[in-house]
Design an enzyme around this catalytic site. Structure first.
Site, short mmCIF file in Angstrom:
data_model
loop_
_atom_site.label_atom_id
_atom_site.label_comp_id
_atom_site.label_asym_id
_atom_site.label_seq_id
_atom_site.Cartn_x
_atom_site.Cartn_y
_atom_site.Cartn_z
N ASP A 51 0.83 -1.21 0.00
CA ASP A 51 0.00 0.00 0.00
C ASP A 51 0.86 1.25 0.00
O ASP A 51 1.77 1.42 0.82
CB ASP A 51 -0.95 0.00 1.20
CG ASP A 51 -1.97 1.11 1.08
OD1 ASP A 51 -2.93 0.94 0.31
OD2 ASP A 51 -1.77 2.18 1.71
N ARG A 52 0.55 2.16 -0.92
CA ARG A 52 1.35 3.37 -1.11
C ARG A 52 1.16 4.37 0.04
O ARG A 52 2.12 4.87 0.60
CB ARG A 52 1.00 4.03 -2.46
CG ARG A 52 1.51 3.28 -3.67
CD ARG A 52 0.91 1.90 -3.90
NE ARG A 52 -0.53 1.87 -4.14
CZ ARG A 52 -1.29 0.80 -4.11
NH1 ARG A 52 -0.78 -0.39 -3.81
NH2 ARG A 52 -2.58 0.85 -4.34
N THR A 53 -0.10 4.63 0.37
CA THR A 53 -0.36 5.62 1.42
C THR A 53 0.22 5.17 2.76
O THR A 53 0.84 5.97 3.47
CB THR A 53 -1.88 5.89 1.52
OG1 THR A 53 -2.28 6.63 0.36
CG2 THR A 53 -2.23 6.70 2.76
N CYS A 87 -2.82 5.97 -11.11
CA CYS A 87 -2.91 6.10 -9.65
C CYS A 87 -2.16 7.36 -9.27
O CYS A 87 -0.96 7.48 -9.56
CB CYS A 87 -2.28 4.88 -8.97
SG CYS A 87 -2.12 5.07 -7.18
N ASN A 88 -2.85 8.29 -8.63
CA ASN A 88 -2.21 9.55 -8.22
C ASN A 88 -1.19 9.32 -7.11
O ASN A 88 -0.08 9.84 -7.15
CB ASN A 88 -3.27 10.55 -7.73
CG ASN A 88 -4.14 11.08 -8.83
OD1 ASN A 88 -3.87 12.13 -9.39
ND2 ASN A 88 -5.21 10.37 -9.16
N THR A 89 -1.60 8.52 -6.10
CA THR A 89 -0.75 8.33 -4.93
C THR A 89 0.61 7.78 -5.32
O THR A 89 1.65 8.19 -4.79
CB THR A 89 -1.43 7.39 -3.91
OG1 THR A 89 -2.78 7.82 -3.72
CG2 THR A 89 -0.72 7.40 -2.58
N ALA A 90 0.59 6.83 -6.28
CA ALA A 90 1.84 6.19 -6.71
C ALA A 90 2.83 7.20 -7.29
O ALA A 90 4.03 6.92 -7.38
CB ALA A 90 1.55 5.09 -7.72
N THR A 129 -6.04 10.77 -1.67
CA THR A 129 -5.67 10.02 -0.47
C THR A 129 -4.84 10.93 0.45
O THR A 129 -4.28 11.95 0.00
CB THR A 129 -4.77 8.80 -0.79
OG1 THR A 129 -3.58 9.28 -1.43
CG2 THR A 129 -5.46 7.80 -1.69
N LYS A 169 -12.35 0.55 -2.41
CA LYS A 169 -11.37 -0.55 -2.54
C LYS A 169 -11.91 -1.88 -2.02
O LYS A 169 -11.30 -2.92 -2.23
CB LYS A 169 -10.06 -0.18 -1.82
CG LYS A 169 -9.15 0.78 -2.62
CD LYS A 169 -7.80 0.95 -1.94
CE LYS A 169 -6.96 2.06 -2.57
NZ LYS A 169 -6.35 1.66 -3.87
N CYS A 198 -7.60 11.05 -7.00
CA CYS A 198 -7.42 9.66 -6.57
C CYS A 198 -8.30 8.85 -7.49
O CYS A 198 -9.48 9.16 -7.67
CB CYS A 198 -7.88 9.48 -5.12
SG CYS A 198 -7.93 7.73 -4.64
#
Lengths: 249, 249
Positions: A51-53, A87-90, A129, A169, A198
């Site tokens: 998980d990125r976050t 994916c923005n978070t990535a 996120t 998710k 996101c």
């Protein structure tokens, strides 16, 4: 066929549902009279990427970057000419990934900020996120264009995190009104537009009222990808996504 | 993670929209509490693969099999443990592809016929491309189970071909009533169920009345794939898809 078509690599699975929604966006927004008019793609959906976050916020020591590099190499070895990450978070890991990668990666955050800038927007709100918000990537790129990126309050961010992690998710459909309440609060603080930053929130866009208040980063990425693959985009309803090929870098 | 998860290879692009719809089916029907509970996948969407039906019917000399073998090798080289092809028509080439391929390929036609057989069905109607209908693959496998596969008349087949090629594959939404008229005619000829045996027709299933008249081959493939990847399937509404893990081969 006059020349070899571009093979698009999609580094996906972050999460899986938004990966396939993105691939559908690409397909439904490409002008096509038969299958062969669509983009050739190779998609890696490595759902088990850490998980990125959780990593960005320091809640987990599992660094997703090595897995993302492995997937980028897998796609490059399979012949991809160009990479996108829906994916923005990535994109917190963008620089590290691009350094490790021999082919260009379209940057969703940069392209989204550029689309806002081209429309003359000065201040926008970020719906994303906690990882994306805290990483400061949107704020940093916006500042370089003289724009301001407003973040939700901690309480508002918690609502967004619940929608993303505990609902979308987990294959559950959230009540869009909770997202809209956060959106209204940001508009009241002077934002001209709200970025759906996101890809799990992008999945909710069809259910939102006042679509004109939002810019979906995933739609921006879809448009930029279609142009980069030398196809003709069709059917983007957002006026911010109607600028032509000329400003694609 | 106790052991290396299965990497599913999806040989797609035949067509692209149904490939991503299939990937969404896999995702929405897998029991998951986070991204990491989903299937790891690598998907090749080679949209420029020569048209399967045109070759089968002798209208084109471009054989899609060499390209399909190339894609299967690309997916195998990328680490896939198992292949699926979310396209019924492409199963005309199944034996040739499986011979050229070192990993197992789940056969959508065989699994669909087995699901019908398990439900005690003796005669079903086939809604598919002309390539699938004329290739006789459904009829041959059905006969081996003592079942009868009824084809539409030539005029009815032309309606189906128009829906598949001139509408769905061109991003246009057909009127479901035309498909339903062909379905009614087959039911009147003694069919107990109608197989949606073309992934472009699977895309229309949500718009059809009397869902209980149909069995969607793509849903069968999704269920079999989820089980083969050792995940827990959820939310399949068709009673024919509620048999447990025990009969998966």
């Amino acid at each position: 066929m006059s020349k070899k078509p571009i093979l698009l690599g999609v580094l996906g699975g972050l999460g899986p549902m938004s990966t396939f929604y993105f691939c559908q966006l690409l397909t439904s927004h490409t002008h096509a009279q038969s299958d062969a008019d669509h983009i050739d793609m190779i998609i890696s959906s490595r759902a088990t990427t850490p998980d990125r976050t959780a990593f960005i916020l320091g809640h987990s020591k599992c660094d997703p970057l090595p897995i993302m590099i492995e997937e980028a190499h897998r796609l490059t070895a399979a012949g991809a000419d160009l990479l996108v990450i829906p994916c923005n978070t990535a994109h917190y890991f963008y620089e590290g990934l691009q350094r490790a990668c021999s082919i260009p990666i379209v940057n969703i955050i940069e392209e989204t900020v550029k689309a806002l800038h081209a429309a003359g927007i000065r201040r926008f709100g970020l719906l994303a996120t906690e990882g994306t918000a805290r990483s400061g990537a949107y704020a940093r790129i916006s500042a370089s264009f003289g724009m301001e990126c407003l973040l939700p309050t901690q309480a508002e961010q918690e609502i967004l995190s619940t929608i993303i992690y505990d609902e979308v998710k987990q294959n559950r459909t959230p009540d869009p009104a909770r997202l809209e309440a956060v959106a209204s609060a940001l508009l009241a603080r002077g934002c001209e537009r709200l970025v759906l930053g996101c890809t799990e929130l992008s999945l909710l866009k069809p259910h939102l009222q006042k679509q004109e208040d939002y810019l979906d980063a995933l739609e921006v990425l879809a448009l930029r990808t279609i142009l980069a693959c030398q196809k003709t985009p069709i059917g983007f309803s957002d006026p911010l996504l109607r600028s032509g090929k000329e400003d694609f870098v």
